[in-house]
Design a protein around this motif. Structure first.
Motif, PDB file in Angstrom:
ATOM      1  N   ASP A   1       0.809  -1.213   0.000  1.00 14.16           N
ATOM      2  CA  ASP A   1       0.000   0.000   0.000  1.00 14.16           C
ATOM      3  C   ASP A   1       0.846   1.269   0.000  1.00 14.16           C
ATOM      4  N   LYS A   2       2.144   1.157   0.326  1.00 16.75           N
ATOM      5  CA  LYS A   2       3.013   2.342   0.379  1.00 16.75           C
ATOM      6  C   LYS A   2       3.573   2.705  -0.989  1.00 16.75           C
ATOM      7  N   GLY A   3       3.766   1.733  -1.872  1.00 14.69           N
ATOM      8  CA  GLY A   3       4.398   2.011  -3.164  1.00 14.69           C
ATOM      9  C   GLY A   3       3.397   2.224  -4.277  1.00 14.69           C
ATOM     10  N   THR A   4       2.578   3.268  -4.170  1.00 13.59           N
ATOM     11  CA  THR A   4       1.508   3.484  -5.146  1.00 13.59           C
ATOM     12  C   THR A   4       2.041   3.770  -6.545  1.00 13.59           C
ATOM     13  N   ASN A   5       3.203   4.408  -6.658  1.00 14.42           N
ATOM     14  CA  ASN A   5       3.748   4.734  -7.976  1.00 14.42           C
ATOM     15  C   ASN A   5       4.251   3.502  -8.713  1.00 14.42           C
ATOM     16  N   GLU A   6       4.497   2.429  -7.971  1.00 17.41           N
ATOM     17  CA  GLU A   6       5.043   1.223  -8.584  1.00 17.41           C
ATOM     18  C   GLU A   6       3.960   0.202  -8.919  1.00 17.41           C
ATOM     19  N   HIS A   7       2.699   0.519  -8.601  1.00 16.02           N
ATOM     20  CA  HIS A   7       1.629  -0.443  -8.853  1.00 16.02           C
ATOM     21  C   HIS A   7       1.487  -0.794 -10.333  1.00 16.02           C
ATOM     22  N   LYS A   8       1.653   0.210 -11.199  1.00 18.27           N
ATOM     23  CA  LYS A   8       1.450  -0.021 -12.624  1.00 18.27           C
ATOM     24  C   LYS A   8       2.440  -1.036 -13.180  1.00 18.27           C
ATOM     25  N   ALA A   9       3.617  -1.131 -12.586  1.00 17.62           N
ATOM     26  CA  ALA A   9       4.627  -2.066 -13.081  1.00 17.62           C
ATOM     27  C   ALA A   9       4.211  -3.517 -12.865  1.00 17.62           C
ATOM     28  N   LEU A  10       3.296  -3.758 -11.913  1.00 20.02           N
ATOM     29  CA  LEU A  10       2.889  -5.125 -11.600  1.00 20.02           C
ATOM     30  C   LEU A  10       1.723  -5.607 -12.452  1.00 20.02           C
ATOM     31  N   LEU A  11       1.020  -4.698 -13.115  1.00 16.18           N
ATOM     32  CA  LEU A  11      -0.185  -5.095 -13.835  1.00 16.18           C
ATOM     33  C   LEU A  11       0.114  -6.112 -14.927  1.00 16.18           C
ATOM     34  N   GLU A  12       1.128  -5.854 -15.746  1.00 16.20           N
ATOM     35  CA  GLU A  12       1.472  -6.775 -16.824  1.00 16.20           C
ATOM     36  C   GLU A  12       2.052  -8.068 -16.280  1.00 16.20           C
ATOM     37  N   VAL A  13       2.892  -7.963 -15.255  1.00 14.50           N
ATOM     38  CA  VAL A  13       3.524  -9.161 -14.699  1.00 14.50           C
ATOM     39  C   VAL A  13       2.486 -10.124 -14.145  1.00 14.50           C
TER      40      VAL A  13
ATOM     41  N   GLU B   1      -0.832 -10.474 -14.794  1.00 13.55           N
ATOM     42  CA  GLU B   1      -1.844 -11.052 -15.684  1.00 13.55           C
ATOM     43  C   GLU B   1      -1.229 -11.670 -16.934  1.00 13.55           C
ATOM     44  N   GLN B   2      -0.356 -10.945 -17.639  1.00 13.80           N
ATOM     45  CA  GLN B   2       0.244 -11.467 -18.863  1.00 13.80           C
ATOM     46  C   GLN B   2       1.492 -12.304 -18.601  1.00 13.80           C
ATOM     47  N   GLN B   3       2.000 -12.266 -17.359  1.00 14.19           N
ATOM     48  CA  GLN B   3       3.194 -13.022 -16.989  1.00 14.19           C
ATOM     49  C   GLN B   3       4.375 -12.654 -17.898  1.00 14.19           C
ATOM     50  N   SER B   4       4.592 -11.358 -18.058  1.00  9.32           N
ATOM     51  CA  SER B   4       5.712 -10.891 -18.862  1.00  9.32           C
ATOM     52  C   SER B   4       6.096  -9.484 -18.415  1.00  9.32           C
ATOM     53  N   VAL B   5       7.293  -9.064 -18.820  1.00 11.03           N
ATOM     54  CA  VAL B   5       7.779  -7.710 -18.549  1.00 11.03           C
ATOM     55  C   VAL B   5       8.196  -7.098 -19.869  1.00 11.03           C
ATOM     56  N   SER B   6       7.674  -5.926 -20.175  1.00  9.92           N
ATOM     57  CA  SER B   6       7.995  -5.231 -21.420  1.00  9.92           C
ATOM     58  C   SER B   6       8.618  -3.877 -21.101  1.00  9.92           C
ATOM     59  N   ILE B   7       9.649  -3.528 -21.870  1.00  9.47           N
ATOM     60  CA  ILE B   7      10.350  -2.264 -21.664  1.00  9.47           C
ATOM     61  C   ILE B   7      10.593  -1.613 -23.017  1.00  9.47           C
ATOM     62  N   ALA B   8      10.322  -0.334 -23.119  1.00  8.46           N
ATOM     63  CA  ALA B   8      10.669   0.463 -24.295  1.00  8.46           C
ATOM     64  C   ALA B   8      11.433   1.678 -23.805  1.00  8.46           C
ATOM     65  N   LYS B   9      12.755   1.628 -23.915  1.00  9.96           N
ATOM     66  CA  LYS B   9      13.594   2.685 -23.354  1.00  9.96           C
ATOM     67  C   LYS B   9      14.904   2.751 -24.133  1.00  9.96           C
ATOM     68  N   ALA B  10      15.405   3.957 -24.285  1.00 14.67           N
ATOM     69  CA  ALA B  10      16.711   4.186 -24.927  1.00 14.67           C
ATOM     70  C   ALA B  10      16.764   3.573 -26.324  1.00 14.67           C
ATOM     71  N   GLY B  11      15.650   3.643 -27.044  1.00 16.60           N
ATOM     72  CA  GLY B  11      15.619   3.121 -28.404  1.00 16.60           C
ATOM     73  C   GLY B  11      15.533   1.614 -28.484  1.00 16.60           C
ATOM     74  N   MET B  12      15.284   0.949 -27.369  1.00 22.21           N
ATOM     75  CA  MET B  12      15.206  -0.506 -27.344  1.00 22.21           C
ATOM     76  C   MET B  12      13.821  -0.937 -26.878  1.00 22.21           C
ATOM     77  N   ILE B  13      13.299  -1.956 -27.533  1.00 21.34           N
ATOM     78  CA  ILE B  13      12.036  -2.567 -27.133  1.00 21.34           C
ATOM     79  C   ILE B  13      12.323  -3.992 -26.717  1.00 21.34           C
TER      80      ILE B  13
END
Length: 441
Positions: A151-163, A165-177
Motif C-alpha cells: 500500500d506504500k508504493g503506489t507509484n510502482e503499482h502499474k509495473a505489476l499489472l502486466e507481470v 496477468e500477462q506473466q511478462s515484462v515489457s520495456i521500451a527505453k533508450a531506443g530498445m524494445i
C-alpha cells in the motif's frame, strides 16, 4: 504420522530406492491413507509460530502450488494479497512463504522503484553497451515474489499489472524494445490507510490500491485483530517464550505438536513435488459447480458496486484454486470436493468477519439513476427475447428494437448502444440484430 515421516526420511539412505522415488511413494501413501487430516497437517506446518490464521495458511499453500499450466491460454499463478490491521504477522507469513518456495524474492514496496520490481536498463560508461539488470519479479521467476507494504508504493503499482496477468515484462527505453516472460506468483501484504480497518468503508477505501491491481489478485485475505482470539493468542505467545532457550531452540515440544508439523525442508519438498508432478484437470461435475457458483455470484452482484467485481477473472480464480486443491491431495482430476473447497476459501478470505460471521466490508448501493439503467437493460433483454420467440426468429429488425427500447428507457438509441457495448446485442446484417448465444435461451 509425522514422527514416522521424520524417521523414514532419516533412514532413507539405506533404502534401495532413490530419495526422490522414496519421497514420491511416501507422499502418495500419506495423502491417500490420511486424507481427512492431510491438509490440516500441511496447514499446521506453515509458520507454526503464528497463532491461528488457518484460512490464510491454506490459501498460501494453494498459492505456492498454483493451478495447472495451459500455456498462453491462462496463467497458473494464484496471486495472494493480505490486508489487515498491523501486528498480525503479515510480513512473517511472507517470509515463511519464501522459505517454502524453490525460488523467491522478498522486497518492500516503500523502498523499491519500478525498475527494482521489474527490469532496469543501464548503459556502460566506458563501452557504451546496454545491459539489463534483474528486478524482484525476475529473481522470483519460477517461484514467488513477496512484496511487503504494498500500500506504500503506489507509484510502482502499474509495473505489476502486466507481470501479474500477462506473466511478462515489457520495456521500451533508450531506443530498445524488450519483452521477456516472467512466471512468478505475487504474494503481497498491506495495511489500511487509517491504521485499522473501518468496516463502514469498502476495500478500496480502506487500502491505498487501484481497482485494476486489486482485481488481479485471486485471493484477497482480510485480517482483523478480533477479541475472540485474544485469549488463545496470549497463551500461544507465552507458550512459545516459555519453551524457548536463550539460543532460540525449543526446550520442549508443545503437546498439540507432538508427532509435530512437517519441517520447512519436508514441506518445501512436498510442495515442489505437487507443483511439478501434477497438472490436474477439472471433472465435469466440478466444472458445473464452478459455473453455477459464478452465475449465482453474478446475479447477487446486480444492483451493487463492489471493489471486487464478479468478472470472468473470478471464475478463472475458482478454477485455479480447485486445481491447486487437487494438487495438494495429489489427485489427477479436480473433483466436486476441490471445487467446493475453492468456492468456500474464496468467500472466507474476502467477505466474512471471523468474529461474528457477518459480511466484513460493505458494497456501495447503486444510485437511483444507475439502478434505473440496470432495470432498463434487463427489461429490454427480456422483451427482445420474447419478441424473437413470438416471431420464431433469431434476429430482430432495427425498427422493432427501437420500439422495444422506447418502452424501457427515455433514450432508445442510448439503450441500444449500451446493449451493443456490453456484448448482449450483436449485428447480424443491415438493420438486423441478434442476441448473444448465452442470452438467447
Amino acid at each position: 504420522m509425522l514422527s514416522s515421516l521424520a524417521h523414514i526420511n532419516s533412514s532413507s539412505a539405506t533404502s534401495p530406492m532413490t530419495n526422490g522415488d522414496f519421497d514420491k511413494g511416501l507422499y502418495y501413501s500419506y495423502a491417500n491413507d490420511n486424507r481427512a487430516i492431510w491438509l490440516d497437517t500441511l496447514i499446521d506446518s506453515v509458520s507454526p509460530g503464528i497463532f491461528g490464521h488457518r484460512t490464510l495458511k491454506k490459501a498460501m499453500l494453494l498459492s505456492l502450488v498454483g493451478g495447472s499450466e495451459r500455456g498462453e491460454l491462462s496463467r497458473p499463478a494464484i496471486h495472494l494479497l493480505m490486508v489487515g490491521d498491523p501486528g498480525l504477522g503479515k510480513s512473517q507469513m511472507l517470509r515463511a512463504a519464501c522459505l517454502l518456495s524453490a525460488r523467491s524474492a522478498f522486497v518492500s514496496a516503500n523502498t523499491s522503484s519500478t525498475c527494482g520490481l521489474t527490469v532496469a536498463v543501464s548503459r556502460d560508461g566506458s563501452s557504451g553497451e546496454t545491459t539489463f539488470e534483474a528486478g524482484a519479479v525476475v529473481h522470483g521467476d519460477g517461484g514467488i515474489t513477496c512484496i511487503d507494504e504494498l500500500d506504500k508504493g503506489t507509484n510502482e503499482h502499474k509495473a505489476l499489472l502486466e507481470v501479474m496477468e500477462q506473466q511478462s515484462v515489457s520495456i521500451a527505453k533508450a531506443g530498445m524494445i524488450f519483452s521477456m516472460p516472467i512466471q512468478t506468483t505475487v504474494m503481497a501484504a498491506g495495511n489500511p490507510m487509517s491504521g485499522k480497518f473501518d468496516t463502514a468503508k469498502t476495500l478500496c477505501e480502506n487500502i491505498n490500491m487501484s481497482p485494476a491491481l486489486l482485481s488481479r489478485f485471486d485471493i484477497v485475505h482480510v485480517m482483523r485483530d478480533c477479541d475472540s482470539t485474544a485469549a488463545g493468542l496470549t497463551s500461544h505467545i507465552l507458550k512459545v517464550h516459555l519453551n524457548t532457550r536463550s539460543d532460540g531452540q525449543p526446550t520442549s515440544v508443545p503437546q498439540k505438536q507432538q508427532g509435530g508439523p512437517l519441517s520447512i525442508s519436508e514441506l518445501a519438498r512436498f510442495l515442489s513435488f505437487a507443483k511439478k508432478e501434477h497438472q490436474p484437470t477439472l471433472s465435469d461435475e466440478a466444472s458445473a459447480m464452478l459455473k453455477e457458483a459464478y452465475l449465482v455470484k453474478r446475479r447477487e452482484a446486480r444492483g451493487q458496486q463492489s471493489d471486487l467485481p464478479i468478472t470472468p477473472r473470478y471464475l478463472q480464480s475458482l478454477i485455479r484454486l480447485a486445481e491447486a486443491h487437487a494438487k495438494i491431495h495429489l489427485r489427477p482430476v479436480a473433483t466436486v470436493d476441490d471445487a467446493a473447497a475453492a468456492i468456500a476459501l474464496h468467500a472466507e478470505c474476502s467477505t466474512f468477519d471471523a468474529d461474528n460471521g457477518k459480511p466484513l466490508l460493505p458494497t456501495k448501493r447503486m444510485t437511483k439513476g444507475q439502478q434505473q439503467k440496470s432495470n432498463a437493460f434487463d427489461t429490454a433483454l427480456s422483451k427482445v427475447r420474447e419478441h424473437m420467440q413470438d416471431t420464431d426468429s433469431t434476429t430482430i429488425r432495427h425498427n422493432d428494437l427501437m420500439d422495444i427500447c422506447a418502452q424501457c428507457a427515455k433514450s432508445p438509441a442510448a439503450l441500444i448502444k449500451q446493449l451493443s457495448d456490453q456484448g448482449a446485442l450483436l449485428s447480424s446484417g443491415p438493420s438486423l440484430y441478434r442476441l448473444h448465444k448465452d442470452l438467447a435461451r
